[in-house]
Design a protein around this motif. Structure first.
Motif, PDB file in Angstrom:
ATOM      1  N   TRP A 243       0.810  -1.216   0.000  1.00 48.96           N
ATOM      2  CA  TRP A 243       0.000   0.000   0.000  1.00 48.96           C
ATOM      3  C   TRP A 243       0.842   1.263   0.000  1.00 48.96           C
ATOM      4  O   TRP A 243       2.011   1.263   0.396  1.00 48.96           O
ATOM      5  CB  TRP A 243      -0.962   0.007   1.199  1.00 48.96           C
ATOM      6  N   ILE A 244       0.227   2.336  -0.468  1.00 52.87           N
ATOM      7  CA  ILE A 244       0.822   3.671  -0.396  1.00 52.87           C
ATOM      8  C   ILE A 244      -0.253   4.591   0.156  1.00 52.87           C
ATOM      9  O   ILE A 244      -1.402   4.562  -0.294  1.00 52.87           O
ATOM     10  CB  ILE A 244       1.259   4.178  -1.792  1.00 52.87           C
ATOM     11  N   ALA A 245       0.101   5.402   1.144  1.00 50.45           N
ATOM     12  CA  ALA A 245      -0.871   6.294   1.781  1.00 50.45           C
ATOM     13  C   ALA A 245      -0.359   7.720   1.752  1.00 50.45           C
ATOM     14  O   ALA A 245       0.806   7.976   2.026  1.00 50.45           O
ATOM     15  CB  ALA A 245      -1.077   5.858   3.229  1.00 50.45           C
ATOM     16  N   ILE A 246      -1.226   8.666   1.392  1.00 48.76           N
ATOM     17  CA  ILE A 246      -0.831  10.078   1.314  1.00 48.76           C
ATOM     18  C   ILE A 246      -1.896  10.915   2.011  1.00 48.76           C
ATOM     19  O   ILE A 246      -3.094  10.643   1.877  1.00 48.76           O
ATOM     20  CB  ILE A 246      -0.724  10.543  -0.162  1.00 48.76           C
ATOM     21  N   ASP A 247      -1.467  11.908   2.744  1.00 49.50           N
ATOM     22  CA  ASP A 247      -2.425  12.892   3.283  1.00 49.50           C
ATOM     23  C   ASP A 247      -1.628  14.128   3.689  1.00 49.50           C
ATOM     24  O   ASP A 247      -0.479  14.017   4.118  1.00 49.50           O
ATOM     25  CB  ASP A 247      -3.162  12.335   4.503  1.00 49.50           C
ATOM     26  N   ASP A 248      -2.241  15.294   3.541  1.00 54.60           N
ATOM     27  CA  ASP A 248      -1.495  16.505   3.906  1.00 54.60           C
ATOM     28  C   ASP A 248      -1.856  17.014   5.304  1.00 54.60           C
ATOM     29  O   ASP A 248      -1.408  18.079   5.705  1.00 54.60           O
ATOM     30  CB  ASP A 248      -1.681  17.607   2.850  1.00 54.60           C
ATOM     31  N   SER A 249      -2.642  16.227   6.041  1.00 57.96           N
ATOM     32  CA  SER A 249      -3.041  16.693   7.372  1.00 57.96           C
ATOM     33  C   SER A 249      -2.190  16.035   8.456  1.00 57.96           C
ATOM     34  O   SER A 249      -2.096  14.807   8.516  1.00 57.96           O
ATOM     35  CB  SER A 249      -4.514  16.358   7.596  1.00 57.96           C
ATOM     36  N   PRO A 250      -1.570  16.859   9.324  1.00 56.63           N
ATOM     37  CA  PRO A 250      -0.791  16.290  10.427  1.00 56.63           C
ATOM     38  C   PRO A 250      -1.661  15.438  11.351  1.00 56.63           C
ATOM     39  O   PRO A 250      -1.207  14.436  11.900  1.00 56.63           O
ATOM     40  CB  PRO A 250      -0.280  17.521  11.184  1.00 56.63           C
ATOM     41  N   ILE A 251      -2.942  15.789  11.480  1.00 56.33           N
ATOM     42  CA  ILE A 251      -3.841  15.008  12.358  1.00 56.33           C
ATOM     43  C   ILE A 251      -4.060  13.624  11.760  1.00 56.33           C
ATOM     44  O   ILE A 251      -4.021  12.606  12.447  1.00 56.33           O
ATOM     45  CB  ILE A 251      -5.193  15.737  12.548  1.00 56.33           C
ATOM     46  N   ALA A 252      -4.255  13.606  10.418  1.00 59.56           N
ATOM     47  CA  ALA A 252      -4.424  12.319   9.738  1.00 59.56           C
ATOM     48  C   ALA A 252      -3.155  11.480   9.901  1.00 59.56           C
ATOM     49  O   ALA A 252      -3.221  10.267  10.112  1.00 59.56           O
ATOM     50  CB  ALA A 252      -4.735  12.541   8.263  1.00 59.56           C
ATOM     51  N   PHE A 253      -2.004  12.129   9.821  1.00 57.57           N
ATOM     52  CA  PHE A 253      -0.734  11.405   9.951  1.00 57.57           C
ATOM     53  C   PHE A 253      -0.606  10.760  11.339  1.00 57.57           C
ATOM     54  O   PHE A 253      -0.274   9.582  11.455  1.00 57.57           O
ATOM     55  CB  PHE A 253       0.447  12.349   9.689  1.00 57.57           C
TER      56      PHE A 253
ATOM     57  N   ASN B 118       6.306  -2.759   8.988  1.00 59.37           N
ATOM     58  CA  ASN B 118       7.173  -2.808   7.795  1.00 59.37           C
ATOM     59  C   ASN B 118       6.765  -1.772   6.744  1.00 59.37           C
ATOM     60  O   ASN B 118       6.228  -2.119   5.696  1.00 59.37           O
ATOM     61  CB  ASN B 118       7.191  -4.227   7.198  1.00 59.37           C
ATOM     62  N   PHE B 119       6.963  -0.495   7.076  1.00 59.01           N
ATOM     63  CA  PHE B 119       6.677   0.566   6.102  1.00 59.01           C
ATOM     64  C   PHE B 119       7.689   1.686   6.270  1.00 59.01           C
ATOM     65  O   PHE B 119       8.394   1.763   7.283  1.00 59.01           O
ATOM     66  CB  PHE B 119       5.244   1.102   6.288  1.00 59.01           C
ATOM     67  N   GLU B 120       7.779   2.523   5.246  1.00 55.99           N
ATOM     68  CA  GLU B 120       8.690   3.669   5.289  1.00 55.99           C
ATOM     69  C   GLU B 120       7.872   4.945   5.226  1.00 55.99           C
ATOM     70  O   GLU B 120       6.800   4.971   4.655  1.00 55.99           O
ATOM     71  CB  GLU B 120       9.623   3.632   4.082  1.00 55.99           C
ATOM     72  N   ILE B 121       8.457   6.017   5.815  1.00 57.17           N
ATOM     73  CA  ILE B 121       7.749   7.304   5.817  1.00 57.17           C
ATOM     74  C   ILE B 121       8.555   8.311   5.006  1.00 57.17           C
ATOM     75  O   ILE B 121       9.768   8.420   5.167  1.00 57.17           O
ATOM     76  CB  ILE B 121       7.591   7.827   7.267  1.00 57.17           C
ATOM     77  N   TYR B 122       7.873   9.028   4.141  1.00 61.58           N
ATOM     78  CA  TYR B 122       8.520  10.050   3.316  1.00 61.58           C
ATOM     79  C   TYR B 122       7.912  11.403   3.630  1.00 61.58           C
ATOM     80  O   TYR B 122       6.732  11.506   3.946  1.00 61.58           O
ATOM     81  CB  TYR B 122       8.295   9.764   1.827  1.00 61.58           C
ATOM     82  N   LYS B 123       8.732  12.437   3.478  1.00 63.71           N
ATOM     83  CA  LYS B 123       8.266  13.792   3.723  1.00 63.71           C
ATOM     84  C   LYS B 123       8.317  14.555   2.401  1.00 63.71           C
ATOM     85  O   LYS B 123       9.272  14.418   1.666  1.00 63.71           O
ATOM     86  CB  LYS B 123       9.266  14.440   4.672  1.00 63.71           C
TER      87      LYS B 123
END
Ligand SMILES: C[S@@+](CC[C@H](N)C(=O)[O-])C[C@H]1O[C@@H](n2cnc3c(N)ncnc32)[C@H](O)[C@@H]1O
Length: 212
Positions: free
Chosen positions: A171-181, A195-200
């Motif tokens: 899966w790939i997950a994207i959101d621009d809300s810090p609350i969602a993050f 087992n996932f990586e976080i990108y900024k």
């Protein structure tokens, strides 16, 4: 594509322009129907959401047999015969006095009205637009295989991602809300998914992109 009734019909035009002009196809307008008692106040109580399903091309992955639904009591009663192997069947009258034996399947096929209750109890995390896992489970099971990649570019509380992971999808997950993050991170932890990586992205202080 899911949106609320104030804008979804406008967004359908946008999606038609994107998908249907580039080899894709409109497949279904899915009505997600939920129940509950409400007293009408200036309009009938709103008890459904709309989900537009598009495909990127003509060839699609679609597995309706994976999401069969229980028969109604009435339909089950019609299968009132049992063969020597214990399988239930009904006898249907055809034209010309002929008869046909129809075996009961594990369930009936879904149509474009999904009857799925709204969030209840422990599943509710407090994220205002959180969707029930049962809704995403039906969509993901019917349209992808284990090992495929599920993208949710507006992950919110992370329902799609949690369900995709449980069903062994990448899966790939994207959101621009810090609350969602924060919400998805807690949820991943609670579900022991590590087992996932976080990108900024450059424009955001908070990470906005998670990938399994
Ligand atoms: C309806 S919510 C998704 C809810 C999710 N399906 C769930 O079950 O919790 C939509 C999300 O889109 C995010 N969003 C809105 N505009 C965005 C954008 N331009 N880029 C990335 N995320 C965005 C919002 O922060 C919000 O979390």
């Amino acid at each position: 594509m899911h949106c609320d009734p104030t804008a979804s019909h406008y967004l359908k035009l946008v999606c038609d322009a994107i998908f249907c002009t580039q080899g894709g196809e409109f497949r279904n307008e899915i009505i997600w129907r939920y129940t509950g008692n409400s007293v009408p106040k200036n309009c009938f109580p709103r008890k459904h959401d709309t989900i537009f399903w598009y495909s990127k091309g003509k060839e699609i992955q679609f597995y309706p047999e994976r999401v069969l639904q229980p028969y109604s009591e009435l339909t089950e009663k019609r299968y009132n015969h049992t063969d020597q192997d214990g399988k239930r069947y009904k006898i249907s009258a055809l034209r010309g006095g002929k008869q046909e034996i129809i075996y009961m399947k594990e369930g009936k096929y879904c149509d474009d009205v999904f009857e799925i209750p709204v969030l209840r109890g422990a599943e509710r995390l407090g994220y205002p637009t959180q969707k029930p896992e049962a809704l995403l489970e039906r969509i993901i099971k019917a349209s992808s295989n284990e090992g495929d990649v599920v993208l949710d570019c507006y992950h919110g509380s992370g329902t799609t991602i949690i369900v995709a992971d449980k069903l062994k999808r990448n899966w790939i997950a994207i959101d621009d809300s810090p609350i969602a993050f924060e919400c998805i991170l807690n949820r991943l932890q609670q579900n022991k998914i590590t087992n996932f990586e976080i990108y900024k992205t450059k424009t955001h202080e908070k990470p906005t992109f998670l990938r399994r």
